[in-house]
Design a protein around this motif. Structure first.
Motif, mmCIF file in Angstrom:
data_model
loop_
_atom_site.group_PDB
_atom_site.id
_atom_site.type_symbol
_atom_site.label_atom_id
_atom_site.label_comp_id
_atom_site.label_asym_id
_atom_site.label_seq_id
_atom_site.Cartn_x
_atom_site.Cartn_y
_atom_site.Cartn_z
ATOM 1 N N GLU A 75 0.825 -1.215 0.000
ATOM 2 C CA GLU A 75 0.000 0.000 0.000
ATOM 3 C C GLU A 75 0.858 1.263 0.000
ATOM 4 O O GLU A 75 0.490 2.263 -0.607
ATOM 5 C CB GLU A 75 -0.927 0.016 1.220
ATOM 6 N N LYS A 79 1.693 0.361 -4.678
ATOM 7 C CA LYS A 79 0.395 0.831 -5.174
ATOM 8 C C LYS A 79 0.466 2.250 -5.755
ATOM 9 O O LYS A 79 -0.039 2.481 -6.854
ATOM 10 C CB LYS A 79 -0.664 0.736 -4.076
ATOM 11 N N PRO A 80 1.107 3.222 -5.063
ATOM 12 C CA PRO A 80 1.195 4.564 -5.656
ATOM 13 C C PRO A 80 1.935 4.580 -6.999
ATOM 14 O O PRO A 80 1.581 5.322 -7.905
ATOM 15 C CB PRO A 80 1.953 5.372 -4.604
ATOM 16 N N ALA A 82 2.075 2.035 -9.166
ATOM 17 C CA ALA A 82 1.213 1.400 -10.162
ATOM 18 C C ALA A 82 0.069 2.333 -10.580
ATOM 19 O O ALA A 82 -0.333 2.339 -11.756
ATOM 20 C CB ALA A 82 0.638 0.098 -9.599
ATOM 21 N N GLU A 83 -0.422 3.141 -9.658
ATOM 22 C CA GLU A 83 -1.518 4.042 -9.983
ATOM 23 C C GLU A 83 -1.084 5.214 -10.865
ATOM 24 O O GLU A 83 -1.900 5.806 -11.555
ATOM 25 C CB GLU A 83 -2.154 4.567 -8.691
ATOM 26 N N ARG A 84 0.190 5.556 -10.851
ATOM 27 C CA ARG A 84 0.689 6.633 -11.691
ATOM 28 C C ARG A 84 0.883 6.136 -13.105
ATOM 29 O O ARG A 84 0.958 6.785 -14.047
ATOM 30 C CB ARG A 84 2.015 7.177 -11.137
#
Length: 84
Positions: A75, A79-80, A82-84
C-alpha cells in the motif's frame, strides 16, 4: 512521462536465530529524513573485514519495522507507483 526521484525504503526483518544479532535503532522524526542506525559490536563482528567501525547510519524515505506486513508495504510503496 512522470519525472520522479528515486526513493529508497527499508524494512527491518528479524534475523535468523543462529546469526549473532546486532542492535538497531530507527529515528523517525517527522522533521527529518528517517534514518536507521545499525550497531555491530566488535565482539559480534568476527569474520567481517572492517570491524573497526561499530555504527552504520543510513537514511531512507520511510522505514518499516518488524510489525509491518506485506499488505502495508504494498500500500505504501508499490500501489502509488502502479496508480501513476
Amino acid at each position: 512521462m512522470v519525472k520522479q526521484t528515486i526513493q529508497v525504503f527499508a524494512r527491518v526483518k528479524p534475523t535468523a536465530r543462529k546469526q549473532p544479532q546486532g542492535i538497531y535503532s530507527i529515528d523517525d522524526d517527522e522533521k527529518l529524513t528517517p534514518s536507521l542506525e545499525i550497531i555491530l559490536p566488535r565482539d559480534l563482528a568476527d569474520g567481517f573485514v572492517n570491524n573497526k567501525r561499530e555504527s552504520y547510519k543510513f537514511k531512507f524515505q520511510k522505514i518499516f519495522d518488524q510489525g509491518a506486513n506485506q499488505e502495508t508495504i504494498f500500500e505504501n510503496i508499490a500501489k502509488p507507483v502502479a496508480e501513476r
